[in-house]
Write a protein that holds these residues in place. Structure first.
Motif, mmCIF file in Angstrom:
data_model
loop_
_atom_site.group_PDB
_atom_site.id
_atom_site.type_symbol
_atom_site.label_atom_id
_atom_site.label_comp_id
_atom_site.label_asym_id
_atom_site.label_seq_id
_atom_site.Cartn_x
_atom_site.Cartn_y
_atom_site.Cartn_z
ATOM 1 N N UNK A 1 0.824 -1.067 -0.228
ATOM 2 C CA UNK A 1 -0.217 -0.267 0.139
ATOM 3 C C UNK A 1 1.016 1.393 0.266
ATOM 4 N N UNK A 2 2.380 1.386 0.396
ATOM 5 C CA UNK A 2 2.984 1.749 0.550
ATOM 6 C C UNK A 2 3.811 2.171 -0.612
ATOM 7 N N UNK A 3 3.544 1.744 -1.891
ATOM 8 C CA UNK A 3 4.353 1.469 -2.866
ATOM 9 C C UNK A 3 5.671 0.687 -3.064
ATOM 10 N N UNK A 4 5.241 -0.151 -1.802
ATOM 11 C CA UNK A 4 7.026 -0.918 -2.023
ATOM 12 C C UNK A 4 6.375 -2.321 -2.611
ATOM 13 N N UNK A 5 7.767 -3.201 -3.561
ATOM 14 C CA UNK A 5 7.403 -4.317 -3.882
ATOM 15 C C UNK A 5 8.663 -5.494 -3.610
ATOM 16 N N UNK A 6 8.387 -6.233 -3.517
ATOM 17 C CA UNK A 6 9.299 -7.726 -3.534
ATOM 18 C C UNK A 6 10.622 -7.602 -4.341
#
Length: 425
Positions: free
Chosen positions: A392-397
């Motif tokens: 939701x805070x624009x992070x991706x693995x």
């Protein structure tokens, strides 16, 4: 970048080789070349020595200095003409250096000094013309070095003693029962060498060095906070007793060699070698190459990404000091770990503990009240709770590294996960 990462370990490996050499020389001095060869075998095969002595820990260097110092101290005590009289001064210098880098090394050298002091004819000469001048010289040099590095007068040994002994500051990081070194810690370090060490102690009747081992374990047992590495400096002495035991076993086999029955089956020494190698080598390789490797793999990945300009800042959402830091990153960029500094305030809960007790709440507050880092690093055990929040805070693995097969102090930390911000910078 590869050379920068490996250079400190290569240097410590060189130091470790001196520990091997001087342990061989020490056991040859005290016993003979036969025992020395078996001692070297024990030193090289023991899983914990393999695992720890080449690591860039101050305890590893302390162990090297302890072994070298004990050799020169014992050389002076020996009546042999092969060893120069100045060896005691060299031993005192090495002992002072060990105490300077790790003040608790004084536990070892106080025992060694007091045992020999009773046998010394010129005690006052030893104390006032050798111990005090050499000790003060090393202390003065290290104080100047500390002043130069800190840019102010800082007496590091006193601060070390105040925190670890007088205020029990180490207890903040966890405590163990008083018997832990005897019942668990040191036994695990010796592992399958334990019975051979015990046999060697009783067969050799060398109560001076066995007393040193007992003294060090006993004093460290008084402290609440205990770690394997704290008693690493006396592990070589226990392995020397293992070498003595194996040497006697080998001699016994040689005497029985003439019988036909014994020639048809492996000797007891051969069985012992096979047993020790089979139990220690796999353990050494697993602990050194597999167990908890994710934290290093993660920092090496970030190091490479940072050198390519793909990392702007890093936040480690994990218990403090879980990964290497700038010493392995080799890039000048903002990084932050969760604070776990001790506090005198009763009931104080540090950032690390607050995060572990409520990962979602802690990270939500942090992301709202501070600038967002480009990369986040965490263990899988916490990542599964934070996944939705991070997305939701624009992070991706972006990367996941294996870490461990089984849990140690906390929940299973099976892997280390790295998240990257998808917001352009």
């Amino acid at each position: 970048m590869y050379k920068q990462r490996k250079a400190p370990r290569v240097l410590q490996s060189v130091f470790a080789s001196f520990a091997d050499l001087y342990l061989y020389k020490l056991s040859r001095l005290i016993y003979d070349a036969r025992v020395a060869r078996w001692t070297l075998f024990c030193q090289l095969v023991n899983w914990f020595m393999f695992y720890c002595i080449t690591r860039t820990l101050v305890n590893s260097l302390e162990t090297v200095l302890t072994v070298v110092g004990l050799f020169y101290w014992s050389s002076f005590a020996s009546s042999s003409k092969k060893h120069p009289s100045g060896s005691r001064k060299l031993a005192l210098f090495i002992a002072s250096l060990a105490c300077a880098i790790r003040p608790t090394s004084a536990i070892t050298w106080l025992y060694v000094g007091f045992v020999d002091l009773w046998q010394e004819r010129n005690r006052l000469k030893l104390i006032f013309l050798e111990v005090i001048p050499i000790g003060l010289s090393v202390l003065g040099l290290t104080s100047i070095l500390d002043w130069w590095m800190y840019r102010s007068m800082v007496f590091v040994p006193l601060n070390f003693l105040k925190f670890n002994f007088f205020s029990a500051g180490g207890d903040y990081y966890g405590t163990h029962p008083w018997h832990w070194y005897f019942s668990q810690g040191y036994s695990v370090m010796l592992f399958t060498f334990l019975p051979f060490s015990l046999i060697g102690i009783f067969r050799s009747k060398d109560w001076r060095f066995s007393g040193l081992i007992a003294w060090v374990l006993g004093v460290y047992s008084i402290l609440g906070h205990k770690e394997f590495r704290f008693v690493l400096p006396v592990l070589p002495l226990s392995l020397m007793f293992s070498g003595y035991s194996l040497a006697e076993l080998s001699d016994s086999d040689s005497k029985r060699k003439n019988t036909k029955a014994s020639s048809r089956r492996p000797s007891r020494a051969q069985v012992a070698i096979l047993f020790l190698v089979a139990t220690n080598v796999p353990m050494a390789l697993y602990m050194s190459l597999v167990h908890q490797r994710g934290s290093e793999d993660a920092i090496y990945y970030l190091s490479k990404q940072a050198s390519d300009g793909k990392v702007k800042s890093v936040l480690f959402l994990m218990p403090c000091h879980s990964t290497p830091y700038y010493s392995s990153l080799h890039s000048n960029l903002p990084m932050r770990i969760l604070d776990c500094s001790p506090s005198d305030n009763k009931g104080y809960v540090d950032e690390s503990d607050r995060f572990m007790s409520n990962p979602v709440g802690f990270v939500s507050t942090m992301l709202e009240n501070s600038s967002l880092p480009s990369h986040l690093v965490m263990f899988e055990s916490e990542e599964k709770h934070l996944r939705e929040l991070l997305v939701s805070h624009s992070y991706k693995e972006v990367k996941r590294f294996f870490h461990a097969h089984f849990k140690v102090d906390r929940d299973l930390q099976a892997s280390v996960v790295i998240y990257s911000s998808t917001i352009p910078t």
